[in-house]
Write a protein that holds these residues in place. Structure first.
Motif, PDB file in Angstrom:
ATOM      1  N   GLU A  16     157.302  38.767  63.911  1.00  0.00           N
ATOM      2  CA  GLU A  16     156.988  37.529  63.015  1.00  0.00           C
ATOM      3  C   GLU A  16     157.762  37.692  61.728  1.00  0.00           C
ATOM      4  OE1 GLU A  16     152.970  36.801  63.044  1.00  0.00           O
ATOM      5  OE2 GLU A  16     152.754  37.001  65.455  1.00  0.00           O
ATOM      6  N   ARG A  17     157.440  38.661  60.936  1.00  0.00           N
ATOM      7  CA  ARG A  17     158.066  38.898  59.693  1.00  0.00           C
ATOM      8  C   ARG A  17     159.575  39.011  59.627  1.00  0.00           C
ATOM      9  NH1 ARG A  17     154.884  43.523  56.297  1.00  0.00           N
ATOM     10  NH2 ARG A  17     156.453  42.379  54.761  1.00  0.00           N
ATOM     11  N   LEU A  18     160.051  39.549  60.776  1.00  0.00           N
ATOM     12  CA  LEU A  18     161.707  39.588  60.844  1.00  0.00           C
ATOM     13  C   LEU A  18     162.149  38.100  61.070  1.00  0.00           C
ATOM     14  CD1 LEU A  18     162.043  42.773  62.991  1.00  0.00           C
ATOM     15  CD2 LEU A  18     163.126  42.491  60.667  1.00  0.00           C
ATOM     16  N   GLY A  41     160.003  56.040  61.362  1.00  0.00           N
ATOM     17  CA  GLY A  41     160.542  56.697  62.517  1.00  0.00           C
ATOM     18  C   GLY A  41     161.433  55.794  63.306  1.00  0.00           C
ATOM     19  N   ASP A  42     161.873  56.660  64.221  1.00  0.00           N
ATOM     20  CA  ASP A  42     162.732  56.152  65.494  1.00  0.00           C
ATOM     21  C   ASP A  42     162.014  54.859  66.300  1.00  0.00           C
ATOM     22  OD1 ASP A  42     164.615  57.750  64.818  1.00  0.00           O
ATOM     23  OD2 ASP A  42     163.958  59.362  66.275  1.00  0.00           O
ATOM     24  N   ILE A  43     160.738  54.918  66.348  1.00  0.00           N
ATOM     25  CA  ILE A  43     160.314  53.678  67.330  1.00  0.00           C
ATOM     26  C   ILE A  43     160.317  52.366  66.442  1.00  0.00           C
ATOM     27  CG2 ILE A  43     158.064  52.844  68.283  1.00  0.00           C
ATOM     28  CD1 ILE A  43     157.281  55.740  68.762  1.00  0.00           C
ATOM     29  N   ARG A  47     162.693  49.326  67.410  1.00  0.00           N
ATOM     30  CA  ARG A  47     162.270  47.837  67.645  1.00  0.00           C
ATOM     31  C   ARG A  47     163.055  46.833  66.637  1.00  0.00           C
ATOM     32  NH1 ARG A  47     155.875  47.868  66.461  1.00  0.00           N
ATOM     33  NH2 ARG A  47     156.376  45.364  66.740  1.00  0.00           N
ATOM     34  N   ILE A  48     163.662  47.444  65.517  1.00  0.00           N
ATOM     35  CA  ILE A  48     164.316  46.338  64.606  1.00  0.00           C
ATOM     36  C   ILE A  48     165.757  46.395  65.248  1.00  0.00           C
ATOM     37  CG2 ILE A  48     165.358  46.218  62.353  1.00  0.00           C
ATOM     38  CD1 ILE A  48     162.977  47.818  61.149  1.00  0.00           C
ATOM     39  N   LEU A  49     166.150  47.180  65.669  1.00  0.00           N
ATOM     40  CA  LEU A  49     167.779  47.139  66.282  1.00  0.00           C
ATOM     41  C   LEU A  49     167.779  46.427  67.611  1.00  0.00           C
ATOM     42  CD1 LEU A  49     169.121  50.533  65.844  1.00  0.00           C
ATOM     43  CD2 LEU A  49     169.514  48.612  64.405  1.00  0.00           C
TER      44      LEU A  49
END
Length: 82
Positions: A16-18, A41-43, A47-49
């Motif tokens: 939602e913030r993205l 971290g990677d998780i 999620r962002i990618l």
């Protein structure tokens, strides 16, 4: 105009913030968006990618850069047609 979004510490409403910051970038015709996820971290990075690679989001920006070392950041660059 450069916008910043800090996602560290990890927030449950990350997507939602993205969406909100991308809408603000489109409305203000920002040149760059800096997404900071810190030591989360990677998780969180994945999620962002995954969000950035969605078809409807991918159409909004021209490219992105990832930092490999240190404090985790992703820079999203926009190119606007006048």
């Amino acid at each position: 105009m450069k916008l910043k979004l800090n996602l560290y510490p990890v927030v449950p409403d990350m997507e939602e913030r993205l969406i909100e910051i991308f809408q603000e970038a489109v409305d203000n015709r920002a040149k760059m968006l800096e997404i900071t996820y810190g030591e989360a971290g990677d998780i969180v990075k994945k999620r962002i990618l995954n969000f950035l690679n969605k078809k409807e989001v991918r159409q909004l920006y021209s490219r992105y850069e990832k930092t490999e070392k240190g404090w985790g950041r992703i820079y999203v660059h926009f190119r606007w047609k006048d």
